[in-house]
Motif scaffolding. Structure first.
Motif, PDB file in Angstrom:
ATOM      1  N   HIS A  41     -22.869 -17.814  46.005  1.00  0.00           N
ATOM      2  CA  HIS A  41     -22.186 -19.071  46.366  1.00  0.00           C
ATOM      3  C   HIS A  41     -21.066 -18.734  47.345  1.00  0.00           C
ATOM      4  O   HIS A  41     -20.084 -18.100  46.961  1.00  0.00           O
ATOM      5  N   HIS A  75     -19.243 -19.897  51.546  1.00  0.00           N
ATOM      6  CA  HIS A  75     -19.159 -20.815  52.690  1.00  0.00           C
ATOM      7  C   HIS A  75     -18.786 -20.012  53.939  1.00  0.00           C
ATOM      8  O   HIS A  75     -17.668 -20.113  54.429  1.00  0.00           O
ATOM      9  N   MET A  93     -23.362 -22.598  50.599  1.00  0.00           N
ATOM     10  CA  MET A  93     -23.342 -23.865  49.864  1.00  0.00           C
ATOM     11  C   MET A  93     -22.869 -25.036  50.723  1.00  0.00           C
ATOM     12  O   MET A  93     -22.228 -25.960  50.223  1.00  0.00           O
ATOM     13  N   LYS A 101     -27.082 -29.440  48.163  1.00  0.00           N
ATOM     14  CA  LYS A 101     -25.872 -29.153  47.377  1.00  0.00           C
ATOM     15  C   LYS A 101     -25.143 -30.457  47.058  1.00  0.00           C
ATOM     16  O   LYS A 101     -24.845 -31.232  47.969  1.00  0.00           O
ATOM     17  N   HIS A 124     -20.209 -23.346  39.118  1.00  0.00           N
ATOM     18  CA  HIS A 124     -18.833 -23.216  38.602  1.00  0.00           C
ATOM     19  C   HIS A 124     -18.740 -23.274  37.072  1.00  0.00           C
ATOM     20  O   HIS A 124     -18.339 -22.311  36.457  1.00  0.00           O
ATOM     21  N   ASP A 148     -17.738 -17.885  45.878  1.00  0.00           N
ATOM     22  CA  ASP A 148     -17.294 -19.129  46.507  1.00  0.00           C
ATOM     23  C   ASP A 148     -16.308 -18.842  47.642  1.00  0.00           C
ATOM     24  O   ASP A 148     -15.407 -19.649  47.908  1.00  0.00           O
TER      25      ASP A 148
HETATM   26 ZN    ZN Z   1     -18.296 -23.792  47.053  1.00  0.00          ZN
END
Ligand code: ZN
Length: 527
Positions: free
Chosen positions: A57, A59, A216, A274, A356, A424
């Protein structure tokens, strides 16, 4: 594959590759027959080879573009923030933007009118400061003016422009739609320089042990960036991309995300949708069964939770993988209920995941396994954004009972469902060593802090599976990725310490010896 399913031979230190695929592996002495003009040999004498580590996960494009300006991660109060801004402003022309990221949203409690405070600290310059969780920003008066923000607005997604009693914006913007109003007027980097900077970032990710990432979002021109970078030269990582379905999406918007599923290059591929069902605990925008200690986190991001369920069904019926950001316990429950409502053959036709899962009551722990819905979690968030003594804002907002149910990686993994791990990024560092260390010790490597949720530590094998076998499974690529086996794609990570036995500080800090993505060496430790 071995019965425990690690997917690699611990004693192998030599590989033969051809055409980006693994031909054979074993001890160097067994491999002589494979040496020849048609194969490339990788000899890792003294190292430890695993399947390529994949961040489940992240970005990368958005994170690249967001991490501009001052790093404010260490700023603890408004005084420190004013000082940091004043210093940075002194080096800028009078009307230049002052940008920063990594800001702690709990500083809001100390700032009545952030817009005025930032205005004064930066000498009237437009200021744009992103929260560390990227779910909000503080901006100055000049920034509000340049973005044309003069008062409250309604957003379908739950975004908000905070205003005082007189309707004047305070300078705090919550969630993407509101933040984007200001981001849209920020100065942009010239495209060639931006692409070069992205490639350099991806190369640093390969140095940090990664051979791939699950992206994501496909926000902005992300897909065009992957295509443009790949047209220039091979990508250093393999990217699986899940574009956003915004809360309240119309049928036409669902169709648009569906149409993106055909976009792909050699090492990047759109493969899912997503969703967000809620926001974050710290911003009070999560969706909890009971309000948090400040009365926040009471509802979903979608105007209608039923519409969310319908949208997931739209993709499920078309065999498209889905991932849903669900942080609060009620949010997770609604996603699981939604997926439970799909007829089993439809649910099984794609891989559905929940991202998460920050606080989870006992009764929902086993549902991932029973529904075959994949949990995707970020152990470093537990360590960085909560504390063992519950004194941090996340724990305070949840209260002791729900904070004690935080990031239950071990409880969920014990039910037998494949647990996907990630960072993330840019929320937390992408370095695979930190993800592994936080997963197996619930503390950062090299720091003597008490573990956060010590009973939730994973075994080293489970943590490695979370970045290898399970990241392949969740995108339905388990027959070609996530293992070091003949016929598999040559995506490999070489540790310099034994990842199954090294101490956590060693595991968390020792440099990677090698990374190979699609048969191409993307990192090699200098001797
Ligand atoms: Zn994220």
């Amino acid at each position: 594959m071995r019965p425990d399913g690690l997917g690699w031979r611990e004693d192998a230190d030599c590989l033969a590759l051809a055409g980006g695929k693994i031909c054979a592996l074993g001890r160097a002495a067994e491999m002589a027959a494979w040496r020849g003009p048609g194969t490339e040999m990788i000899d890792l004498a003294g190292g430890y080879l695993t399947p390529g580590l994949v961040d489940g996960h992240a970005h990368p494009i958005q994170g690249h573009d967001l991490q501009i300006g001052l790093d404010l991660a260490e700023v603890r109060d408004m005084g420190q923030l004013r000082a940091a801004l004043a210093q940075a402003a002194s080096a800028l022309p009078p009307d230049a933007w002052l940008q920063g990221h990594g800001l702690d949203p709990s500083l809001l409690a100390q700032a009545g009118h952030p817009a005025d405070e930032l205005e004064a600290a930066a000498g009237g310059r437009p200021v744009f400061l992103l929260f560390f969780d990227y779910h909000g920003a503080m901006v100055s008066r000049a920034a509000l003016a340049r973005a044309g923000i003069t008062g409250p607005r309604g957003f379908a997604s739950g975004a908000d422009i905070l205003c005082d009693a007189a309707g004047r914006p305070t300078g705090t913007l919550l969630e993407t739609e509101a933040v984007e109003l200001v981001r849209a007027v920020l100065p942009r980097l010239e495209q060639a320089a931006r692409l070069a900077s992205m490639r350099a970032l991806f190369e640093r990710m390969a140095d940090a042990g990664l051979t791939g990432m699950h992206v994501m979002d496909a926000n902005g021109d992300s897909l065009d960036c992957f295509a443009a970078l790949e047209a220039q030269a091979k990508l250093p990582l393999r990217f699986h991309i899940l574009p956003w379905v915004n809360p309240g999406a119309t049928r036409a918007e669902l169709e648009a995300v569906l149409a993106l599923q055909s976009r792909a290059g050699r090492l990047w591929r759109v493969c899912g949708a997503k969703f967000f069902i809620d926001g974050t605990i710290d911003a009070g925008t999560a969706w909890l069964h009971e309000p948090d200690t400040q009365g926040g986190s009471t509802g979903p991001h979608w105007p209608s939770p039923e519409a969310y369920s319908e949208a997931v069904r739209f993709f499920g019926e078309r065999g498209v993988h889905t991932a849903t950001h669900a942080i609060g316990d009620k949010a997770v429950r609604h996603v699981l209920d939604t997926l439970a409502s799909l007829p089993p053959p439809i649910r099984a036709a794609a891989r559905h995941r929940v991202e998460h899962i920050e606080t989870l009551p006992d009764e929902d722990v086993g549902r991932f396994a029973s529904l075959q819905v994949l949990p995707s979690m970020q152990p470093s968030h537990a360590v960085r954004y909560a504390s063992a003594d519950l004194s941090d804002p996340w724990s305070q907002r949840l209260g002791p009972v729900r904070a004690a149910r935080g990031w239950r990686t071990a409880d969920i993994a014990a039910t037998g469902v494949p647990l996907v791990l990630g960072s993330d990024w840019p929320i937390a560092p992408y370095d695979a060593r930190e993800i592994l260390a936080c997963a197996v010790a619930r503390r950062l490597p090299g720091r003597a802090l008490a573990p956060v949720g010590a009973e939730q530590t994973l075994s080293r094998a489970a943590a490695l599976a979370g970045l290898t076998r399970h990241t392949a499974y969740v995108v339905q690529e388990e027959t070609r990725l996530g293992a070091v086996l003949p016929g598999y794609d040559a995506d490999l990570t070489g540790f310099s310490v034994d990842p199954l036995n090294a101490g956590v500080d060693e595991l968390g800090t020792a440099p990677f010896r090698l990374t190979v993505s699609d048969g191409q060496v993307t990192h090699r430790l200098a001797k």
